[in-house]
Design a protein around this motif. Structure first.
Motif, PDB file in Angstrom:
ATOM      1  N   PRO A 173      -1.781  14.694  12.973  1.00  0.00           N
ATOM      2  CA  PRO A 173      -2.512  13.638  13.703  1.00  0.00           C
ATOM      3  C   PRO A 173      -3.948  13.896  13.273  1.00  0.00           C
ATOM      4  CG  PRO A 173      -1.099  14.692  15.229  1.00  0.00           C
ATOM      5  CD  PRO A 173      -0.925  15.655  13.913  1.00  0.00           C
ATOM      6  N   ASP A 174      -4.555  15.078  12.958  1.00  0.00           N
ATOM      7  CA  ASP A 174      -5.991  15.282  12.689  1.00  0.00           C
ATOM      8  C   ASP A 174      -6.375  14.786  11.277  1.00  0.00           C
ATOM      9  OD1 ASP A 174      -4.819  17.297  11.598  1.00  0.00           O
ATOM     10  OD2 ASP A 174      -5.956  18.940  12.293  1.00  0.00           O
ATOM     11  N   GLN A 175      -5.450  14.617  10.496  1.00  0.00           N
ATOM     12  CA  GLN A 175      -5.590  14.050   9.096  1.00  0.00           C
ATOM     13  C   GLN A 175      -5.287  12.766   8.920  1.00  0.00           C
ATOM     14  OE1 GLN A 175      -2.695  16.993   7.094  1.00  0.00           O
ATOM     15  NE2 GLN A 175      -4.594  18.077   6.413  1.00  0.00           N
ATOM     16  N   VAL A 176      -5.271  11.679   9.901  1.00  0.00           N
ATOM     17  CA  VAL A 176      -5.192  10.277   9.741  1.00  0.00           C
ATOM     18  C   VAL A 176      -6.686  10.141   9.955  1.00  0.00           C
ATOM     19  CG1 VAL A 176      -4.325   8.328  10.947  1.00  0.00           C
ATOM     20  CG2 VAL A 176      -2.964  10.381  11.128  1.00  0.00           C
ATOM     21  N   VAL A 177      -6.918   9.158   9.349  1.00  0.00           N
ATOM     22  CA  VAL A 177      -8.461   8.559   9.054  1.00  0.00           C
ATOM     23  C   VAL A 177      -8.570   7.163   9.735  1.00  0.00           C
ATOM     24  CG1 VAL A 177     -10.369   8.021   7.479  1.00  0.00           C
ATOM     25  CG2 VAL A 177      -8.761   9.737   6.745  1.00  0.00           C
ATOM     26  N   LEU A 178      -9.430   7.123  10.663  1.00  0.00           N
ATOM     27  CA  LEU A 178      -9.682   5.960  11.358  1.00  0.00           C
ATOM     28  C   LEU A 178     -10.477   5.019  10.226  1.00  0.00           C
ATOM     29  CD1 LEU A 178     -10.417   7.011  14.988  1.00  0.00           C
ATOM     30  CD2 LEU A 178      -8.585   5.331  14.287  1.00  0.00           C
ATOM     31  N   GLY A 179     -10.281   3.517  10.400  1.00  0.00           N
ATOM     32  CA  GLY A 179     -10.919   2.794   9.642  1.00  0.00           C
ATOM     33  C   GLY A 179     -10.377   2.573   8.273  1.00  0.00           C
ATOM     34  N   THR A 192       0.906  -1.284  -0.048  1.00  0.00           N
ATOM     35  CA  THR A 192      -0.075  -0.049  -0.032  1.00  0.00           C
ATOM     36  C   THR A 192       0.967   1.337   0.062  1.00  0.00           C
ATOM     37  OG1 THR A 192       0.044   0.251   2.430  1.00  0.00           O
ATOM     38  CG2 THR A 192      -1.643  -1.201   1.259  1.00  0.00           C
ATOM     39  N   MET A 193       2.197   1.264  -0.014  1.00  0.00           N
ATOM     40  CA  MET A 193       3.049   2.363   0.059  1.00  0.00           C
ATOM     41  C   MET A 193       3.276   2.617  -1.346  1.00  0.00           C
ATOM     42  SD  MET A 193       4.896   4.111   2.077  1.00  0.00           S
ATOM     43  CE  MET A 193       5.816   5.572   1.922  1.00  0.00           C
ATOM     44  N   PRO A 194       2.706   4.167  -1.400  1.00  0.00           N
ATOM     45  CA  PRO A 194       2.916   4.822  -3.036  1.00  0.00           C
ATOM     46  C   PRO A 194       4.422   4.956  -3.081  1.00  0.00           C
ATOM     47  CG  PRO A 194       1.992   6.190  -1.585  1.00  0.00           C
ATOM     48  CD  PRO A 194       2.280   4.927  -0.682  1.00  0.00           C
ATOM     49  N   THR A 195       4.664   5.601  -4.252  1.00  0.00           N
ATOM     50  CA  THR A 195       6.088   6.375  -4.621  1.00  0.00           C
ATOM     51  C   THR A 195       5.725   7.739  -4.107  1.00  0.00           C
ATOM     52  OG1 THR A 195       6.347   4.995  -6.478  1.00  0.00           O
ATOM     53  CG2 THR A 195       7.680   6.904  -6.653  1.00  0.00           C
ATOM     54  N   LEU A 196       6.941   8.272  -3.387  1.00  0.00           N
ATOM     55  CA  LEU A 196       6.908   9.766  -2.768  1.00  0.00           C
ATOM     56  C   LEU A 196       7.588  10.503  -3.755  1.00  0.00           C
ATOM     57  CD1 LEU A 196       6.825   9.003   0.813  1.00  0.00           C
ATOM     58  CD2 LEU A 196       4.986   9.529  -0.702  1.00  0.00           C
ATOM     59  N   THR A 197       7.436  11.853  -3.718  1.00  0.00           N
ATOM     60  CA  THR A 197       8.641  12.774  -4.311  1.00  0.00           C
ATOM     61  C   THR A 197       9.780  12.466  -4.130  1.00  0.00           C
ATOM     62  OG1 THR A 197       6.861  14.506  -3.805  1.00  0.00           O
ATOM     63  CG2 THR A 197       8.848  15.394  -4.501  1.00  0.00           C
ATOM     64  N   PRO A 198      10.802  12.394  -5.064  1.00  0.00           N
ATOM     65  CA  PRO A 198      12.184  11.897  -5.026  1.00  0.00           C
ATOM     66  C   PRO A 198      12.796  12.986  -4.208  1.00  0.00           C
ATOM     67  CG  PRO A 198      11.505  11.829  -7.456  1.00  0.00           C
ATOM     68  CD  PRO A 198      10.262  12.490  -6.626  1.00  0.00           C
ATOM     69  N   VAL A 205      -5.836   4.919   7.918  1.00  0.00           N
ATOM     70  CA  VAL A 205      -5.160   5.180   6.751  1.00  0.00           C
ATOM     71  C   VAL A 205      -4.582   6.510   6.828  1.00  0.00           C
ATOM     72  CG1 VAL A 205      -5.745   5.676   4.414  1.00  0.00           C
ATOM     73  CG2 VAL A 205      -6.837   3.885   5.576  1.00  0.00           C
ATOM     74  N   LEU A 206      -3.374   6.676   6.200  1.00  0.00           N
ATOM     75  CA  LEU A 206      -2.536   8.013   6.028  1.00  0.00           C
ATOM     76  C   LEU A 206      -3.031   8.492   4.457  1.00  0.00           C
ATOM     77  CD1 LEU A 206       0.764   7.032   7.370  1.00  0.00           C
ATOM     78  CD2 LEU A 206      -1.153   7.720   8.859  1.00  0.00           C
ATOM     79  N   PRO A 207      -4.071   9.267   4.379  1.00  0.00           N
ATOM     80  CA  PRO A 207      -4.090   9.846   2.924  1.00  0.00           C
ATOM     81  C   PRO A 207      -2.996  10.452   2.230  1.00  0.00           C
ATOM     82  CG  PRO A 207      -5.696  10.471   4.653  1.00  0.00           C
ATOM     83  CD  PRO A 207      -4.690  10.033   5.410  1.00  0.00           C
ATOM     84  N   ILE A 208      -2.750   9.851   1.094  1.00  0.00           N
ATOM     85  CA  ILE A 208      -1.612  10.419   0.300  1.00  0.00           C
ATOM     86  C   ILE A 208      -1.637  11.841   0.151  1.00  0.00           C
ATOM     87  CG2 ILE A 208      -0.399  10.239  -1.921  1.00  0.00           C
ATOM     88  CD1 ILE A 208      -0.624   7.624  -0.229  1.00  0.00           C
ATOM     89  N   ASP A 232      -8.800   5.424   1.329  1.00  0.00           N
ATOM     90  CA  ASP A 232      -7.677   5.405   0.168  1.00  0.00           C
ATOM     91  C   ASP A 232      -6.331   6.040   0.814  1.00  0.00           C
ATOM     92  OD1 ASP A 232      -9.232   4.496  -1.870  1.00  0.00           O
ATOM     93  OD2 ASP A 232      -9.939   6.515  -2.433  1.00  0.00           O
ATOM     94  N   GLY A 233      -5.373   5.294   0.624  1.00  0.00           N
ATOM     95  CA  GLY A 233      -4.024   5.926   1.191  1.00  0.00           C
ATOM     96  C   GLY A 233      -3.045   4.755   1.871  1.00  0.00           C
ATOM     97  N   ILE A 234      -2.246   5.100   2.709  1.00  0.00           N
ATOM     98  CA  ILE A 234      -1.473   3.840   3.266  1.00  0.00           C
ATOM     99  C   ILE A 234      -2.007   3.418   4.582  1.00  0.00           C
ATOM    100  CG2 ILE A 234       0.922   3.505   4.430  1.00  0.00           C
ATOM    101  CD1 ILE A 234       1.733   6.104   2.945  1.00  0.00           C
ATOM    102  N   ALA A 235      -2.271   1.994   4.214  1.00  0.00           N
ATOM    103  CA  ALA A 235      -3.378   1.282   5.378  1.00  0.00           C
ATOM    104  C   ALA A 235      -2.277   0.587   6.411  1.00  0.00           C
ATOM    105  CB  ALA A 235      -4.100   0.174   4.669  1.00  0.00           C
ATOM    106  N   LEU A 236      -2.447   0.967   7.524  1.00  0.00           N
ATOM    107  CA  LEU A 236      -1.782   0.642   8.800  1.00  0.00           C
ATOM    108  C   LEU A 236      -2.838   0.061  10.014  1.00  0.00           C
ATOM    109  CD1 LEU A 236       0.819   3.531   9.141  1.00  0.00           C
ATOM    110  CD2 LEU A 236       1.197   1.279   8.102  1.00  0.00           C
TER     111      LEU A 236
END
Length: 347
Positions: free
Chosen positions: A270-276, A255-261, A329-332, A279-283
């Motif tokens: 912390p307020d932008q992490v999505v519970l449940g 689930t890890m995308p390619t980030l900016t080189p 989830v950490l939204p991209i 789309d994004g990096i699932a942990l």
């Protein structure tokens, strides 16, 4: 009123100890600029240099059209408000307010007018005949502000004026200072280590670190787009989660995308992490600690393979318990990239 301009300002103490490293900063006429940073970052030193209480080693400081490098504090037409109030204990409130005006030879009628107006604006008229020891901390700070206001200076300089007050009074006085500054439209420089104070008061925020300016901008700009790892970690409560990209990639897997080189540190508020799910990096991880703080809850979540606990903000009461497993989830689009070596933001 006047603008304040600092060009290449340095302060070096004996022993070649550099407290301020070539600072350039322009403060507009009528603007309230807040200098913020940890203890020892140089913010109070910089304020004292503007006031003339500290000499400068290099550079120029201008107030309005005048270069004030060699002017005494009394010649700079500024007024300071200190954290310890700096009131004369043997004088009444009225006498404290009048003192500076009398020394400058202001006519009696004008003194009375200015004192009456300051007392009205600050709501201290009932205390004019009291001594400072008969006042509360908040009332003393109002008197200290009144003494600055009656001067009608080109600029106000505030040196951590609320640090001696309790939390409730600090909140009230923040509102009072902002209201007064907007009403008077006097150029103001305000020093604090309290980022909540800084974020709520400032037209522009100056984040300092090690005698250098890390970033200048509107408070929300610094929150949304921190220019460095230091600003990312300092601005915001709770602070931004910062993780090595390789660590996050190892934990997230597919689930890890390619980030900016060039980005080898990734951050998320912390307020932008999505519970449940989403789309994004699932942990997933275990809730280690829950801090209920009124309208929201701070969740400290331990994820296997990540050294520090991640902080999540949930609005309202937490609907999970400590030691419970959760998915998030950490939204991209919410990720910030930084370069570890330079410490700077990577676009």
């Amino acid at each position: 009123m006047a603008s304040i301009d600092l060009k290449g300002v340095r302060k070096v103490y004996p022993g070649n100890v550099t407290a301020i490293h070539s600072v350039d900063l322009s403060i507009e006429d009528g603007e309230l600029v807040v200098l913020v940073g940890p203890s020892g970052c140089g913010k109070s030193t910089l304020l004292r240099m503007i006031a003339g209480l500290e000499t400068i080693t290099d550079g120029t400081i201008s107030i309005g059209a005048d270069v004030v490098n060699n002017k005494e504090p009394a010649e700079r037409d500024i007024a300071m408000v200190f954290q310890n109030y700096a009131l004369y204990p043997h004088m009444s409130v009225r006498q404290n307010l009048e003192y500076g005006l009398k020394n400058r030879g202001t006519p009696r009628e004008e003194i009375d007018r200015r004192v009456a107006e300051a007392a009205r604006v600050l709501e201290i008229a009932p205390f004019l005949d009291r001594k400072p020891r008969q006042l509360s901390g908040g009332q003393r700070q109002r008197v200290a502000m009144g003494r600055a206001i009656v001067r009608q200076p080109k600029a106000f300089l505030f040196d951590e004026p609320l640090s001696n007050l309790d939390a409730k009074l600090r909140g009230q006085m923040r509102i009072e200072i902002r209201r007064l500054q907007r009403s008077l439209k006097t150029t103001s420089v305000y020093v604090t280590h309290d980022q909540l104070e800084a974020m709520t008061l400032a037209d522009r925020l100056v984040v300092m670190n090690g005698g250098r300016i890390e970033q200048v901008g509107k408070p929300i700009e610094l929150y949304d787009r921190p220019a460095s790892l230091f600003v990312a970690g300092f601005i915001g409560s709770p602070p931004m989660n910062l993780l090595p990209v390789e660590t996050l990639a190892a934990v997230a897997g597919a689930t890890m995308p390619t980030l900016t080189p060039g980005a080898d540190i990734v951050g998320i508020r912390p307020d932008q992490v999505v519970l449940g799910g989403g789309d994004g990096i699932a942990l997933s991880g275990t809730v280690e600690l829950i801090e209920p703080v009124g309208g929201e809850s701070h969740l400290y979540v331990r994820v296997e393979g990540i050294e520090q606990a991640l902080i999540l903000v949930q609005q309202g009461r937490a609907n999970v318990g400590e030691a419970e497993r959760i998915d998030f989830v950490l939204p991209i689009q919410a990720l910030h990239g930084f370069n570890r070596e330079s410490g700077r933001r990577v676009e």
